[in-house]
Design a protein around this motif. Structure first.
Motif, mmCIF file in Angstrom:
data_model
loop_
_atom_site.group_PDB
_atom_site.id
_atom_site.type_symbol
_atom_site.label_atom_id
_atom_site.label_comp_id
_atom_site.label_asym_id
_atom_site.label_seq_id
_atom_site.Cartn_x
_atom_site.Cartn_y
_atom_site.Cartn_z
ATOM 1 N N TYR A 37 0.877 -1.106 0.091
ATOM 2 C CA TYR A 37 0.033 -0.346 -0.195
ATOM 3 C C TYR A 37 0.580 1.353 0.132
ATOM 4 C CZ TYR A 37 -3.995 -2.171 0.177
ATOM 5 O OH TYR A 37 -5.190 -3.437 -0.140
ATOM 6 N N ARG A 48 -12.155 3.433 -0.124
ATOM 7 C CA ARG A 48 -12.534 2.998 -1.238
ATOM 8 C C ARG A 48 -13.102 1.856 -1.595
ATOM 9 N NH1 ARG A 48 -8.128 7.150 -1.862
ATOM 10 N NH2 ARG A 48 -6.273 5.366 -1.520
ATOM 11 N N LEU A 49 -12.277 0.802 -1.024
ATOM 12 C CA LEU A 49 -12.852 -0.296 -0.714
ATOM 13 C C LEU A 49 -14.122 -0.373 -0.285
ATOM 14 C CD1 LEU A 49 -12.967 -3.387 -1.421
ATOM 15 C CD2 LEU A 49 -11.526 -3.931 0.592
ATOM 16 N N PHE A 52 -16.693 1.325 -3.042
ATOM 17 C CA PHE A 52 -16.883 0.260 -4.135
ATOM 18 C C PHE A 52 -17.795 -1.421 -3.348
ATOM 19 C CE2 PHE A 52 -15.864 -3.722 -6.433
ATOM 20 C CZ PHE A 52 -16.010 -3.530 -7.405
ATOM 21 N N TYR A 63 -19.415 5.469 -4.542
ATOM 22 C CA TYR A 63 -17.237 5.626 -5.568
ATOM 23 C C TYR A 63 -17.511 5.696 -6.510
ATOM 24 C CZ TYR A 63 -13.530 3.108 -7.434
ATOM 25 O OH TYR A 63 -12.309 2.933 -7.838
ATOM 26 N N ARG A 67 -14.685 8.414 -8.500
ATOM 27 C CA ARG A 67 -13.548 7.538 -8.789
ATOM 28 C C ARG A 67 -14.301 7.433 -10.475
ATOM 29 N NH1 ARG A 67 -9.212 7.878 -6.700
ATOM 30 N NH2 ARG A 67 -8.393 6.143 -7.158
ATOM 31 N N LEU A 72 -11.374 -2.181 -12.209
ATOM 32 C CA LEU A 72 -10.335 -2.235 -11.063
ATOM 33 C C LEU A 72 -8.898 -3.568 -11.186
ATOM 34 C CD1 LEU A 72 -12.479 -3.500 -8.342
ATOM 35 C CD2 LEU A 72 -11.818 -1.393 -8.208
ATOM 36 N N ARG A 75 -6.719 -0.825 -12.368
ATOM 37 C CA ARG A 75 -6.507 0.162 -11.239
ATOM 38 C C ARG A 75 -5.614 -0.627 -10.433
ATOM 39 N NH1 ARG A 75 -9.668 4.711 -10.832
ATOM 40 N NH2 ARG A 75 -11.747 4.307 -10.684
ATOM 41 N N HIS A 76 -5.363 -2.688 -10.453
ATOM 42 C CA HIS A 76 -4.618 -3.018 -9.406
ATOM 43 C C HIS A 76 -3.159 -3.374 -10.634
ATOM 44 C CE1 HIS A 76 -8.074 -3.778 -7.346
ATOM 45 N NE2 HIS A 76 -7.047 -3.749 -6.171
ATOM 46 N N PHE A 79 0.633 -3.368 -8.898
ATOM 47 C CA PHE A 79 0.828 -3.634 -8.135
ATOM 48 C C PHE A 79 1.089 -4.838 -8.234
ATOM 49 C CE2 PHE A 79 -2.648 -1.217 -6.591
ATOM 50 C CZ PHE A 79 -1.196 0.450 -5.809
ATOM 51 N N TRP A 89 -4.728 -11.746 0.790
ATOM 52 C CA TRP A 89 -6.035 -10.624 0.351
ATOM 53 C C TRP A 89 -7.000 -11.326 1.199
ATOM 54 C CZ3 TRP A 89 -10.556 -9.619 -1.885
ATOM 55 C CH2 TRP A 89 -11.395 -8.317 -2.023
ATOM 56 N N TYR A 116 -18.217 -14.371 -4.262
ATOM 57 C CA TYR A 116 -17.588 -12.949 -4.977
ATOM 58 C C TYR A 116 -16.098 -12.715 -4.770
ATOM 59 C CZ TYR A 116 -17.280 -8.184 -6.395
ATOM 60 O OH TYR A 116 -16.581 -6.842 -6.785
ATOM 61 N N ALA A 120 -13.556 -12.073 -8.048
ATOM 62 C CA ALA A 120 -12.764 -11.735 -7.882
ATOM 63 C C ALA A 120 -11.337 -11.259 -7.302
ATOM 64 C CB ALA A 120 -13.194 -10.253 -6.929
ATOM 65 N N ALA A 121 -10.917 -11.893 -6.434
ATOM 66 C CA ALA A 121 -9.422 -11.353 -6.375
ATOM 67 C C ALA A 121 -8.855 -12.353 -7.224
ATOM 68 C CB ALA A 121 -8.966 -12.447 -5.092
ATOM 69 N N MET A 124 -7.528 -10.602 -10.277
ATOM 70 C CA MET A 124 -6.790 -9.114 -10.115
ATOM 71 C C MET A 124 -5.483 -9.766 -10.283
ATOM 72 S SD MET A 124 -8.884 -6.758 -9.693
ATOM 73 C CE MET A 124 -10.050 -6.697 -8.493
HETATM 74 C C1 HEM Z 1 -6.501 -0.975 -4.313
HETATM 75 C C2 HEM Z 1 -4.390 -4.389 -3.557
HETATM 76 C C3 HEM Z 1 -7.807 -7.570 -4.989
HETATM 77 C C4 HEM Z 1 -10.997 -3.487 -4.878
HETATM 78 C C5 HEM Z 1 -5.514 -1.523 -3.713
HETATM 79 C C6 HEM Z 1 -4.618 -0.921 -3.553
HETATM 80 C C7 HEM Z 1 -3.656 -1.988 -3.383
HETATM 81 C C8 HEM Z 1 -4.639 -3.276 -3.369
HETATM 82 C C9 HEM Z 1 -2.184 -2.555 -2.588
HETATM 83 C C10 HEM Z 1 -3.977 0.678 -3.364
HETATM 84 C C11 HEM Z 1 -4.799 1.052 -2.180
HETATM 85 C C12 HEM Z 1 -5.404 2.022 -2.635
HETATM 86 O O1 HEM Z 1 -5.257 3.771 -3.263
HETATM 87 O O2 HEM Z 1 -6.505 2.432 -2.895
HETATM 88 C C13 HEM Z 1 -4.975 -5.065 -3.885
HETATM 89 C C14 HEM Z 1 -4.416 -7.012 -3.873
HETATM 90 C C15 HEM Z 1 -5.523 -7.096 -3.664
HETATM 91 C C16 HEM Z 1 -6.175 -6.798 -3.803
HETATM 92 C C17 HEM Z 1 -3.252 -7.569 -2.990
HETATM 93 C C18 HEM Z 1 -5.422 -9.234 -4.189
HETATM 94 C C19 HEM Z 1 -6.116 -9.806 -4.842
HETATM 95 C C20 HEM Z 1 -9.195 -6.734 -4.937
HETATM 96 C C21 HEM Z 1 -9.985 -7.095 -4.896
HETATM 97 C C22 HEM Z 1 -11.394 -5.614 -4.826
HETATM 98 C C23 HEM Z 1 -10.498 -4.724 -4.551
HETATM 99 C C24 HEM Z 1 -10.365 -8.674 -5.251
HETATM 100 C C25 HEM Z 1 -12.648 -5.698 -5.163
HETATM 101 C C26 HEM Z 1 -13.301 -6.915 -4.384
HETATM 102 C C27 HEM Z 1 -9.997 -2.840 -4.692
HETATM 103 C C28 HEM Z 1 -10.827 -0.882 -4.687
HETATM 104 C C29 HEM Z 1 -9.309 -0.601 -4.974
HETATM 105 C C30 HEM Z 1 -7.917 -1.082 -4.842
HETATM 106 C C31 HEM Z 1 -11.860 -0.650 -4.796
HETATM 107 C C32 HEM Z 1 -9.155 1.288 -5.507
HETATM 108 C C33 HEM Z 1 -9.418 1.950 -6.601
HETATM 109 C C34 HEM Z 1 -9.648 2.895 -6.548
HETATM 110 O O3 HEM Z 1 -10.622 3.765 -6.833
HETATM 111 O O4 HEM Z 1 -8.542 3.414 -6.710
HETATM 112 N N1 HEM Z 1 -5.682 -2.802 -4.049
HETATM 113 N N2 HEM Z 1 -6.150 -5.249 -4.207
HETATM 114 N N3 HEM Z 1 -8.604 -4.733 -4.731
HETATM 115 N N4 HEM Z 1 -8.336 -2.022 -4.490
HETATM 116 FE FE1 HEM Z 1 -7.191 -3.828 -4.325
#
Ligand code: HEM
Length: 129
Positions: A37, A48-49, A52, A63, A67, A72, A75-76, A79, A89, A116, A120-121, A124
């Protein structure tokens, strides 16, 4: 009421607040996830999570108002998410889901949430390792 969303059925805002608060408490203590992070303060990421997930399950659309389209996977991209990160996660998310009591989350709703999150994971994942 003609149509109650999943969001309403599981207790609305309060439930998603609890879910993401426990989730990020776990992330904060996780040696794989915490370093990923970019921000010192996990509060904004938690929000944000929560927004969402609330939107996804039929709650307020805050959301996307803030945003835009979720996109998504895109946006990932910054990483590296392989099986280890995915499982870390999911471990945090399973703990968060388990923290919601059975009166709030009956077995079918709990199963829908777990299914879900696992889907979703997996979606990603952007690295083979
Ligand atoms: C953002 C990691 C899976 C939803 C992020 C961020 C990281 C991250 C490091 C940036 C933090 C931030 O500034 O918001 C991960 C990892 C995952 C994962 C390691 C492993 C699979 C998911 C899943 C979802 C999700 C499955 C939804 C069900 C979100 C959302 C954001 C976010 C909504 C913010 C996006 C935005 O509007 O910028 N995640 N994530 N993530 N993640 Fe994940």
């Amino acid at each position: 009421q003609v149509h109650r969303s999943f969001y309403d059925e599981v207790g609305g805002h309060e439930t998603f607040e609890k879910l993401t608060s426990v989730f990020y408490r776990e992330v904060a203590a996780d040696e794989i996830l915490r370093p990923m992070y970019p921000e010192e303060d996990l509060g904004p990421a938690e929000r944000r999570l929560r927004m969402f997930l609330e939107q996804y399950w039929g709650g307020p659309r805050t959301y996307s108002e803030e945003r835009g389209h979720p996109r998504l996977r895109m946006r990932h991209q910054p990483f590296t998410i392989g099986p280890i990160e995915r499982d870390a996660w999911l471990r945090c998310m399973h703990t968060a889901i388990a923290s919601i009591d059975d009166d709030t989350l009956d077995p079918p709703h709990r199963q829908a949430l777990v299914d879900y999150m696992e889907m979703a994971a997996q979606s990603m994942v952007n690295s083979p390792f």
